[in-house]
Motif scaffolding. Structure first.
Motif, PDB file in Angstrom:
ATOM      1  N   CYS A 133       0.859  -1.190   0.000  1.00 51.52           N
ATOM      2  CA  CYS A 133       0.000   0.000   0.000  1.00 51.52           C
ATOM      3  C   CYS A 133       0.889   1.232   0.000  1.00 51.52           C
ATOM      4  N   ALA A 134       0.620   2.195  -0.876  1.00 55.63           N
ATOM      5  CA  ALA A 134       1.504   3.362  -0.937  1.00 55.63           C
ATOM      6  C   ALA A 134       0.781   4.581  -1.495  1.00 55.63           C
ATOM      7  N   THR A 135       1.210   5.750  -1.040  1.00 56.30           N
ATOM      8  CA  THR A 135       0.714   7.003  -1.621  1.00 56.30           C
ATOM      9  C   THR A 135       1.804   8.058  -1.586  1.00 56.30           C
ATOM     10  N   SER A 136       1.584   9.121  -2.354  1.00 59.40           N
ATOM     11  CA  SER A 136       2.562  10.210  -2.366  1.00 59.40           C
ATOM     12  C   SER A 136       1.874  11.529  -2.648  1.00 59.40           C
ATOM     13  N   SER A 137       2.566  12.608  -2.330  1.00 61.63           N
ATOM     14  CA  SER A 137       2.174  13.936  -2.804  1.00 61.63           C
ATOM     15  C   SER A 137       3.434  14.777  -2.891  1.00 61.63           C
ATOM     16  N   HIS A 138       3.343  15.861  -3.653  1.00 63.42           N
ATOM     17  CA  HIS A 138       4.516  16.724  -3.835  1.00 63.42           C
ATOM     18  C   HIS A 138       4.014  18.169  -3.851  1.00 63.42           C
ATOM     19  N   PHE A 139       4.659  19.030  -3.074  1.00 64.43           N
ATOM     20  CA  PHE A 139       4.220  20.424  -2.989  1.00 64.43           C
ATOM     21  C   PHE A 139       4.110  21.063  -4.373  1.00 64.43           C
ATOM     22  N   CYS A 140       5.149  20.879  -5.181  1.00 69.77           N
ATOM     23  CA  CYS A 140       5.202  21.609  -6.443  1.00 69.77           C
ATOM     24  C   CYS A 140       4.188  21.086  -7.468  1.00 69.77           C
ATOM     25  N   THR A 141       3.902  19.777  -7.451  1.00 68.54           N
ATOM     26  CA  THR A 141       2.913  19.268  -8.403  1.00 68.54           C
ATOM     27  C   THR A 141       1.499  19.642  -7.967  1.00 68.54           C
ATOM     28  N   ALA A 142       1.257  19.592  -6.652  1.00 67.84           N
ATOM     29  CA  ALA A 142      -0.082  19.921  -6.156  1.00 67.84           C
ATOM     30  C   ALA A 142      -0.363  21.402  -6.333  1.00 67.84           C
TER      31      ALA A 142
END
Lengths: 147, 339, 118
Positions: free
Chosen positions: B136-145
């Motif tokens: 199970c995995a997730t991600s986020s990135h300041f610059c893409t969001a």
């Protein structure tokens, strides 16, 4: 929680939000905005001294300030000024340049046509639409009034 | 008759799956925060040697996945399902990250609630006997969001006090039928609760009622008391949403204040790091869970926690059309012992 | 004195923008659009011209000044060319700035890459 009343909830939420420091923000906006305009005045006087008339001088000043705003955006300084100055750096014409360069840079990786060129006016475009649009309407009204 | 279902929205596992490994990767800013020593990798540069922010996010997620598999001492072939998601349109970070791994994959979207969404579904797959090892995995990135949901990075705007800082981070966990804990014992799946907030700079307030709803339902379904937990931690309600959720839960006579935290508040030092209301994004609860919470569970500082990732299910299109922001929250009980 | 007047007028116009942003939910884009339109309307009503005479660059550098140039150009255009001038006048008087914004914007975007905020 489904019976939550959205009007009451919004009121409740608003009571939880810290108020922005109006005074501090306004002082920053005043000082930075004032400085940018003073620089504008210096540039205008320079162009007037080298022989440009009032209108050409104003156009040359606008071009110069847009160049400065664009450059400061490119080297990554304008957003740092804006964080403090808020409207002080958004409202002057340098802010207009910032609003053009920042999306253009941001979308460079999507290519030079659909990225840079298409996104360039995503924020500044509306300014031109409403600016041009209203000035044309004013011109037409003026035409019929003075005819 | 569903044998594992208790109450209205909760599943109690008969053979609680074990979280046998985790991995977390965060960006430089998160790496300066109070939880820095818990993360496996702290990036020196937000771009992670890639040529776009999107590629950097995808690489972060891919590396977190591979590291979690390695930490579990498994081969990639032994992973039977990957459940992953992120914030970007058409969840490209996840799909591109699993492209190399060549394992069966379900892409998920639950906005910032995706970490517990994937843990919930992963546990159900394992307890249901459909697989032994699920990633199970997730991600986020300041610059893409930021570019998808808000403004270009170099625009000289001011962020409102209620706005949150999207965490640059990825978290991954391997859930297994075999293992010695910590175990996922209960899962309470949230409903969408929309309190009518339209301000996209105030997502904490939009999600707080959903979190409160899920937590109250969890207590109702399981019959647990607040004392049964060492920690209740929501995903990214942050400075505005956390006190609201706490008060909403208190209206039902449940006082969680002594054991209640929020990943978005924990990951940054609000005073020093100028993140306004706190952190947000899928990567927020993912990295705090995979880094801080898992390690402290292993050490025994916590023995039973309720992780409640919270999601704001709007898009820039819906926000521009004046739609309110629907919130969701999924709760997962993680415990060192099987009750 | 000229510089002080530019500073005061320019600063005050920016403060109005700041109050709009803090007091309402207006984004920078909303502020820019309202200021240009306000500049056009105030010029047409004859209110902005005295401010330009007093504040100089303090009144022309903010985006309201862009609106001022547009409206003034449109009116001048009508005086010279009749109804056609309403269409050409405003844009003529601001053409330099817009052309500069397009060119410099493009060049900067090609040269530089955005950096992550910290």
């Amino acid at each position: 929680m489904n019976n939550i009343n959205s009007k009451d909830y919004r009121k409740y939420v608003n009571s939880k939000i810290p108020k922005p420091s109006y005074f501090k923000n306004c002082i920053w906006a005043f000082i930075v905005g004032g400085i940018i305009c003073t620089i504008g005045q210096i540039i205008t006087n320079f162009y007037n001294n080298v022989g440009l008339d009032k209108e050409d001088g104003a156009a040359a000043t606008a071009i110069t300030l847009i160049f400065i705003g664009a450059l400061l955006t490119g080297i990554g300084i304008y957003d740092k000024i804006g964080k403090r100055a808020g409207a002080g750096s958004i409202v002057p014409i340098t802010g207009f340049a910032n609003s053009i360069v920042s999306p253009a840079m941001e979308f460079k990786r999507e290519g030079y046509i659909f990225g840079v060129a298409a996104k360039m006016f995503s924020i500044a475009g509306p300014v031109l639409v409403y600016g041009f649009g209203s000035s044309i309407i004013i011109g037409i009204i003026y035409y019929f009034i003075t005819k | 008759m569903a044998q594992k279902k208790i109450g209205k929205q909760t599943v109690k596992f008969q053979n609680p799956p074990s979280i046998i490994s985790t991995a977390s990767i965060v960006g430089p800013k998160e790496g300066e925060g109070p939880l820095k020593e818990y993360f496996d990798i702290i990036l020196e540069d937000d771009l992670y040697d890639q040529d776009s922010w999107e590629k950097a996010e995808s690489k972060m997620l891919e590396d977190a996945m591979k590291m979690a598999i390695k930490n579990a001492k498994l081969l990639e072939e032994q992973i039977e399902y990957i459940l992953a998601g992120d914030l970007l349109n058409q969840i490209i970070s996840s799909s591109f990250a699993v492209r190399q791994l060549q394992r069966p994959y379900f892409g998920l979207y639950g906005a910032c609630s995706t970490m517990t969404e994937s843990l919930s579904l992963g546990s159900m797959i394992v307890d249901g006997g459909f697989a032994d090892n699920v990633l199970c995995a997730t991600s986020s990135h300041f610059c893409t969001a930021e570019r998808q949901y808000r403004f270009p990075l170099e625009l000289g705007n001011q962020r409102p006090f209620t706005s949150q800082w999207t965490v640059t981070g990825a978290g991954a966990a391997v859930i297994s039928a075999n293992g010695s804990g910590p175990y996922i014992t209960h899962v309470t799946t949230g409903k969408i609760v929309d309190p009518g907030i339209k301000d996209v700079n105030n997502m904490g307030a939009a999600m707080a009622p959903a979190a409160a709803d899920t937590i109250i339902q969890h207590f109702e379904d399981t019959g647990f008391n607040v004392d049964d937990y060492d920690l209740i931690i929501t995903g990214d309600l942050s400075g505005i949403g956390k006190p609201i959720a706490e008060e909403l839960i208190l209206t039902k006579g449940i006082d969680i204040s002594t054991i209640y935290k929020d990943c978005g508040i924990e990951i940054f030092d609000g005073k020093r790091q100028d993140t306004h209301a706190g952190g947000s994004g899928c990567g927020c609860s993912a990295s705090v869970f995979a880094g801080y919470l898992y390690k402290e569970l292993k050490k025994g500082k916590y023995n039973r926690i309720l992780l409640v990732s919270t999601g704001a299910l709007h898009s820039p299109v819906s926000a521009n059309q004046g739609e309110s922001i629907p919130g969701i929250a999924h709760a997962v009980t993680i415990s060192n012992v099987i009750s | 004195m000229e510089y002080l007047r530019a500073f005061l007028v320019g600063g005050l116009i920016c403060v109005i923008g700041q109050i709009l942003m803090d007091g309402t939910k207006l984004t920078p884009a909303h502020v820019l659009v309202s200021f240009v339109t306000a500049g056009v309307i105030l010029t047409a009503l004859g209110i902005y011209e005295p401010l330009v005479n007093f504040g100089g660059a303090g009144a022309t550098v903010p985006l309201t000044g862009f609106g001022y140039s547009l409206a003034k150009g449109a009116i001048k255009g009508v005086n010279q060319n009749g109804i056609l001038g309403a269409f050409t006048g405003g844009i003529q008087s601001t053409a330099g700035g817009i052309a500069a914004a397009v060119l410099f914007g493009y060049i900067m975007a090609v040269i530089f890459t955005p950096k992550a905020k910290s």
